[in-house]
Design a protein around this motif. Structure first.
Motif, short mmCIF file in Angstrom:
data_model
loop_
_atom_site.label_atom_id
_atom_site.label_comp_id
_atom_site.label_asym_id
_atom_site.label_seq_id
_atom_site.Cartn_x
_atom_site.Cartn_y
_atom_site.Cartn_z
N SER A 200 15.90 -57.69 -10.98
CA SER A 200 15.43 -58.00 -10.42
C SER A 200 15.44 -59.84 -11.18
CB SER A 200 14.75 -58.27 -9.11
OG SER A 200 13.12 -58.08 -9.84
N ASN A 201 15.09 -60.08 -12.38
CA ASN A 201 14.22 -60.93 -12.43
C ASN A 201 15.65 -61.29 -14.33
OD1 ASN A 201 11.91 -61.99 -12.38
ND2 ASN A 201 11.29 -62.13 -13.91
N GLN B 206 8.67 -56.25 -13.53
CA GLN B 206 10.41 -57.01 -12.58
C GLN B 206 9.78 -58.02 -13.90
OE1 GLN B 206 9.01 -58.37 -8.93
NE2 GLN B 206 10.45 -59.74 -9.34
N ASN B 207 8.88 -58.69 -14.21
CA ASN B 207 8.50 -59.30 -15.34
C ASN B 207 8.68 -59.36 -16.48
OD1 ASN B 207 6.20 -58.52 -14.57
ND2 ASN B 207 4.95 -60.31 -14.58
N GLY C 232 15.86 -61.92 -21.31
CA GLY C 232 15.99 -60.86 -20.24
C GLY C 232 15.75 -59.09 -20.65
#
Lengths: 278, 282, 357
Positions: free
Chosen positions: C164-165, C84-85, C138
């Motif tokens: 989601s980021n 996710q990150n 991102g």
């Protein structure tokens, strides 16, 4: 390399036994010296290959009080520490404010300048301070010794306080102004409570630094301003290990108190804080 | 009008900075200058310039020994601190039972006066101390007590005991600010624990380790009280300086010259160290 | 053996008193993209971590490619994972990041370079190979994350909320890019998300999780059209719920009539329906058609009154009052607009009206 690899591997694999042995040894090497001092300070006739002193006594504490005038010395130490803390805090707040909130050209340089005393061995400028203070007749006065301590304590205070003040939220100050508070009121009702933890931290650290300071005291003390660390040093020189131990125990009590406060109030990591930019 | 307010603002800034600057110049810069000037004066005289104080010290074989000793002590202690701190930090970050206690233990050498730590270590490692009682009790073939106090390895041990917290604290905080996802990523990618440590964790916490070890090094290089009481015949620079003014009559010029040499050595070494640190953390 | 690439058998994982996974049984077929969908705290991440080995199940077993890996450490499981990150190594360049899994496997330098180049080409990041992660956006970072996960051809690709980021627009683009990449590699993939739109758009099959359990497994259409619990109907898409009783079943036509507050609504017959039993009707707001009041009746056509209108750009959202006590949410395109208070006719499409028991 291979040995190191096995060593690290075993640590990483979480072999609990090994880890706890490591931690146990670590704990022992840190605490045992204090236990030994403690025993030495209450032991009598502790010679030869004995694990524990055969007789217990409080004589050495009596000696410490009577012969070395320990109360007088503790009082000296405290007076000096209080003066040093006060001066350092008074220097730290405005300077910290300027460094933390105002736009200053060459701020990095200024910060480096303030940190410089921490990069030079204390004995190097202690020599100069001693010579200057001799000339100004500041040697052997409480104020003089405290002032010498400020050389060490003030950079600490400035560092901690500028970091705290930098962390103040601009919006809170604006909100206070919007609510109709003038600068004076803003300072006392908004800013001061917000930076109080920082000030406390700064006080704890500068106090500890001054209380434990040895090098600068040794260069500026006289017979009326002997402090605990210097007296302990002299006692070691005189060879009375038992009395020295008794004095050390007295000297260490405030440190334990400080440790207790640090542990409850501020994170230990702050002890070395402020050096990230170095 | 705008000029005026700008001037006023500069004035305010300056007056706020004044106490700090006064402290810096009065208590550091001026005394340093006094030391510099004193180091260039002939002994006992307030006039005339000379380099004899430097030359007479540096030309002796003893000078080399003292400088080598000072670096040996401080660098060994720094290295030991790093090795120990990395292992300790790796253990403490797992937050095993009692980790809080050990975190507190870690800072004790920094809060307690150095003299007392040294005294305790001297008593512990003395020929009749617990350490030798233990060694001789466990290993019957050790017949004579091991001499640790007043030796170079002993001093290194004392230094490490006293100054490792700087390194340990920064290492631990660097380790704990690592994103655990990064280690998991390496793990999933097929790296075993050793690989993760070698290629991911160590490079990432290196800036933290170096930053902390700078502090350990500085403290060890400038250490004074410890070698004074626990050094015996081994005198690093700081003690050497003090011994000059402990004589009667005190040799202030000789002491000042040695102090300048010490300060310069430290600054030079720190500059190099800092450069490595910057390169590494980029 | 079986054709499952990944299989969880009766996996239970507890954290203290919280049961994060409660007897999870899940089989993921070779080459399939399976999504674990659910609200936060439903246990989907725990299941994923059981597959990676970052969580070890308290009970049950995990199989990858037919091999029991429950006790095999993560780094030996031959997995690829996207985080996710992003979790890129900040001290390595893009090239080094993608090279890392190959280096760990001791593949020689030349072959490594070839594979990395190929992977970077695939994600169109060739020109960024000497950049550090923090210099990338991102979306670019996540593409590098994908390349790093895929470069050594793992058996399975795991994606833990990979989008989601990212911001909304990029998320949609990346969705297709990921799907495209997975199709080209023909790799088995497990995708964890709380975003139902993402799950429906991407997956071959979806496993909807709630409170540590799998509530339903099925294709996106099955999940959307015939949810098997109120939770799923509620969680995925918009739903109206009406409570009533079954009044008759016509199994020959596959329909049934449910009585709700005096209205007789024709629905698709379900397996567990019985006359006289209570039934929960669920209707998607866009499966209801709106007409003006002159519209002649038909099956499931009822008169109603517009209570509230919300303009949503491409459509309008109406609150319609039926009879005295029923309120229905209806969405229709915005070409014809009704006013508040206007009387209308609504038609609930009978073949889109289902019952959850």
């Amino acid at each position: 390399m291979n040995l190191l690899r096995i060593y690290v591997k075993s640590i990483l694999r979480g072999r609990k036994v090994l880890i706890y042995t490591f931690l146990l040894c670590f704990g022992l090497i840190i605490y045992v010296p204090f236990i030994v001092i403690m025993l030495r300070s209450v032991g009598k006739n502790w010679f030869g290959r004995l694990w524990l002193p055969p007789e217990l006594t409080l004589d050495w504490y009596r000696w410490a009080v009577e012969v070395t005038k320990i109360f007088r010395i503790t009082l000296n130490t405290l007076i000096i520490a209080v003066i040093a803390v006060a001066i350092s805090t008074l220097i730290g707040i405005p300077t910290g404010w300027a460094l933390g909130r105002r736009k200053i050209p060459g701020k990095e340089l200024l910060m480096a300048m303030i940190l410089l005393p921490r990069m030079i061995p204390p004995i190097a400028y202690a020599l100069g301070i001693a010579q200057v203070f001799y000339r100004l007749h500041l040697v052997n006065t409480h104020f003089g010794v405290a002032l010498a301590h400020v050389a060490i304590c003030a950079p600490y205070a400035i560092l901690v306080l500028s970091a705290t003040i930098e962390g103040l939220d601009e919006r809170v100050l604006e909100a206070s102004a919007v609510c109709g508070a003038n600068r004076f009121k803003t300072f006392f009702h908004v800013i001061l409570p917000l930076i109080l933890p920082g000030i406390l931290t700064s006080i704890i650290f500068t106090f500890t630094a001054s209380y434990n300071e040895f090098t600068l005291t040794l260069m500026t003390y006289g017979k009326d301003t002997v402090t605990l660390p210097v007296r302990t040093y002299l006692a070691i020189g005189e060879g009375y290990w038992e009395v020295t131990s008794a004095m050390s125990i007295i000297l260490v009590i405030p440190s334990i108190f400080v440790l207790f406060m640090i542990q409850r109030q501020v994170t230990p990591e702050k002890l070395v804080g402020g050096f990230k930019g170095l | 009008m705008r000029r005026g307010s700008k001037l006023r603002s500069t004035g305010v800034t300056l007056s706020l900075l004044l106490p700090g600057l006064a402290c810096f110049f009065g208590l550091f810069f001026y005394p340093m200058m006094v030391t510099v000037v004193r180091s260039l004066r002939p002994e006992g005289s307030d006039t005339g310039w000379t380099l004899v104080n430097y030359i007479s010290f540096l030309s002796t074989a003893k000078a080399r020994d003292v400088i080598v000793l000072t670096f040996t002590l401080s660098l060994s202690a720094t290295l030991l601190s790093i090795l120990f701190s990395v292992a300790l930090a790796l253990i403490l970050r797992k937050k095993l039972g009692g980790h809080r206690f050990f975190r507190l233990t870690m800072i004790i050498p920094r809060v307690v006066p150095g003299l007392i730590g040294a005294l305790g270590l001297l008593l512990f490692f003395g020929s009749r101390g617990w350490f030798n009682l233990l060694v001789m009790g466990v290993f019957p073939f050790v017949e004579k007590p091991i001499q640790i106090n007043y030796t170079v390895p002993g001093l290194i041990l004392f230094y490490t005991w006293l100054y490792f917290p700087f390194t340990a604290l920064t290492t631990l905080s660097a380790l704990e600010s690592l994103d655990p996802g990064i280690e998991e990523a390496a793990d999933v990618a097929g790296a075993n624990k050793w690989h993760v440590l070698r290629y991911v964790i160590l490079p990432l916490i290196m800036p933290g380790i170096l930053a902390g070890s700078v502090l350990t090094f500085m403290a060890a290089f400038g250490a004074f009280s410890i070698p004074l009481i626990a050094g015996g015949n081994y005198r690093p620079l700081s003690v050497e300086i003090y011994k000059q003014i402990d004589l009667t009559p005190a040799r202030w010029s000789a002491a000042s010259a040695r102090a300048m040499i010490m300060a310069m050595l430290q600054v030079i070494f720190l500059t190099i160290y800092m450069r490595i640190l910057r390169r590494r953390s980029r | 053996m079986n054709d499952y690439m990944i299989e969880l058998r009766d996996v239970t994982k507890r954290f203290g008193s919280i049961v994060a996974n409660n007897r999870i049984n899940l089989g993921i077929r070779r080459g399939e993209l399976m999504t674990l969908l659910g609200p936060s705290g439903c246990g989907k991440t725990t299941s994923l971590r059981c597959i990676t080995g970052h969580n070890i199940p308290d009970e049950g077993k995990v199989f990858i490619d037919g091999i029991d890996v429950t006790d095999i450490p993560t780094h030996k499981r031959e997995l690829g994972m996207v985080f996710q990150n992003f979790a890129l190594f900040p001290h390595m360049t893009v090239f080094e990041n993608v090279e890392f899994p190959l280096m760990i496997r001791g593949i020689n330098k030349r072959e490594r370079e070839e594979l990395v180049e190929e992977a970077l080409q695939l994600i169109r990041m060739k020109e960024y190979e000497s950049h550090h992660p923090r210099q990338l956006s991102g979306g670019q970072q996540q593409r590098v994350g994908l390349a790093r996960a895929l470069v050594y051809r793992p058996k399975v690709l795991l994606l833990d909320e990979p989008l989601s980021n990212l911001d909304a627009k990029l998320r949609e683009e990346m969705r297709f890019e990921i799907r495209d990449l997975i199709d080209r590699m023909g790799i088995t993939a497990v995708y964890v998300t709380h975003d139902q739109a993402e799950a429906l758009a991407l997956s071959d099959r979806v496993a909807v999780m709630n409170r540590g359990k799998i509530e339903q497994i099925g294709t996106p259409t099955e999940i959307y059209d015939s949810p098997q619990s109120r939770f799923i109907a509620d969680f995925i898409g918009l739903s109206d719920f009406l409570e009533g009783t079954v009044s008759s079943i016509r199994s020959d036509r596959g329909t049934a009539i449910v009585k709700v507050e005096g209205l007789e609504i024709q629905v698709v017959a379900g397996p567990n329906m019985e006359v006289g039993k209570r039934a929960l009707l669920f209707i998607r707001p866009n499966n209801v058609e709106l007409f003006n009041k002159t519209h002649k009746g038909g099956t499931n056509t009822f008169p109603g009154e517009v209570e509230k209108i919300t303009y949503l750009g491409d459509r309008n959202d109406y609150r319609i009052k039926l009879g005295s006590n029923i309120r229905l949410r209806v969405q229709s395109d915005s070409k014809v607009r009704f006013r508040v208070g206007e009387e209308v006719k609504i038609c609930i499409l009978p073949d889109q009206c289902r019952v959850i028991v």
